[in-house]
Motif scaffolding. Structure first.
Motif, PDB file in Angstrom:
ATOM      1  N   VAL A  11      37.782  29.877  47.563  1.00  0.00           N
ATOM      2  CA  VAL A  11      38.546  30.874  46.807  1.00  0.00           C
ATOM      3  C   VAL A  11      39.912  31.089  47.454  1.00  0.00           C
ATOM      4  CG1 VAL A  11      38.612  33.268  46.030  1.00  0.00           C
ATOM      5  CG2 VAL A  11      36.480  31.987  45.903  1.00  0.00           C
ATOM      6  N   MET A  12      39.954  31.155  48.791  1.00  0.00           N
ATOM      7  CA  MET A  12      41.242  31.309  49.474  1.00  0.00           C
ATOM      8  C   MET A  12      42.148  30.106  49.211  1.00  0.00           C
ATOM      9  SD  MET A  12      40.573  33.151  53.116  1.00  0.00           S
ATOM     10  CE  MET A  12      38.841  33.217  53.450  1.00  0.00           C
ATOM     11  N   ALA A  13      41.570  28.917  49.220  1.00  0.00           N
ATOM     12  CA  ALA A  13      42.360  27.721  48.927  1.00  0.00           C
ATOM     13  C   ALA A  13      42.872  27.745  47.487  1.00  0.00           C
ATOM     14  CB  ALA A  13      41.523  26.469  49.176  1.00  0.00           C
ATOM     15  N   ALA A  14      42.087  28.293  46.576  1.00  0.00           N
ATOM     16  CA  ALA A  14      42.498  28.353  45.172  1.00  0.00           C
ATOM     17  C   ALA A  14      43.664  29.315  44.963  1.00  0.00           C
ATOM     18  CB  ALA A  14      41.318  28.763  44.294  1.00  0.00           C
ATOM     19  N   THR A  15      43.827  30.285  45.856  1.00  0.00           N
ATOM     20  CA  THR A  15      44.932  31.235  45.720  1.00  0.00           C
ATOM     21  C   THR A  15      46.244  30.702  46.282  1.00  0.00           C
ATOM     22  OG1 THR A  15      44.463  32.344  47.815  1.00  0.00           O
ATOM     23  CG2 THR A  15      43.384  33.224  45.840  1.00  0.00           C
ATOM     24  N   LEU A  16      46.208  29.605  47.011  1.00  0.00           N
ATOM     25  CA  LEU A  16      47.426  29.096  47.656  1.00  0.00           C
ATOM     26  C   LEU A  16      48.554  28.766  46.678  1.00  0.00           C
ATOM     27  CD1 LEU A  16      46.144  26.970  50.649  1.00  0.00           C
ATOM     28  CD2 LEU A  16      47.234  29.212  50.676  1.00  0.00           C
ATOM     29  N   PRO A  17      48.312  28.088  45.563  1.00  0.00           N
ATOM     30  CA  PRO A  17      49.436  27.832  44.648  1.00  0.00           C
ATOM     31  C   PRO A  17      50.092  29.117  44.136  1.00  0.00           C
ATOM     32  CG  PRO A  17      47.582  26.439  44.072  1.00  0.00           C
ATOM     33  CD  PRO A  17      47.098  27.399  45.108  1.00  0.00           C
ATOM     34  N   GLY A  18      49.284  30.107  43.794  1.00  0.00           N
ATOM     35  CA  GLY A  18      49.831  31.384  43.345  1.00  0.00           C
ATOM     36  C   GLY A  18      50.580  32.093  44.459  1.00  0.00           C
ATOM     37  N   LEU A  19      50.049  32.029  45.670  1.00  0.00           N
ATOM     38  CA  LEU A  19      50.711  32.646  46.811  1.00  0.00           C
ATOM     39  C   LEU A  19      52.056  31.983  47.073  1.00  0.00           C
ATOM     40  CD1 LEU A  19      50.651  34.659  49.160  1.00  0.00           C
ATOM     41  CD2 LEU A  19      49.396  32.946  50.477  1.00  0.00           C
TER      42      LEU A  19
END
Length: 94
Positions: A11-19
């Protein structure tokens, strides 16, 4: 085998593009906000576990507090005063 730690990391990796997009559009304050919220969330969880006499290392390593801080840091405005993010992160964990 899916463990809690592995799911939290995904889940943390999935937020990286948005971050990265948030940092691009709104500046480095977003990253500072995220790191602050993650640190407060993990420190709060460690404090609560210590007060309850529970094992700290194993519970902190599952990543749930870090993910909570990450999501709060992304959701809250980067120019929000530091103490509001502290209260929000601590409240989310407690």
């Amino acid at each position: 085998m899916l463990t809690t730690q592995r799911i939290m990391l995904w889940v943390m990796a999935a937020t990286l593009p948005g971050l990265l997009a948030l940092i691009h559009f709104f500046g480095w304050g977003v990253l500072i906000n995220v790191l602050w919220c993650m640190g407060v969330a993990m420190a709060t969880e460690a404090l609560i576990l210590w007060l309850r006499g529970r094992p700290i290392q194993r519970t902190l390593m599952d990543g749930s507090a870090a993910l909570t801080g990450l999501l709060l840091g992304v959701a809250l405005p980067p120019l929000l005063p530091w103490w509001i993010t502290l209260v929000a992160s601590a409240s989310a964990i407690i």
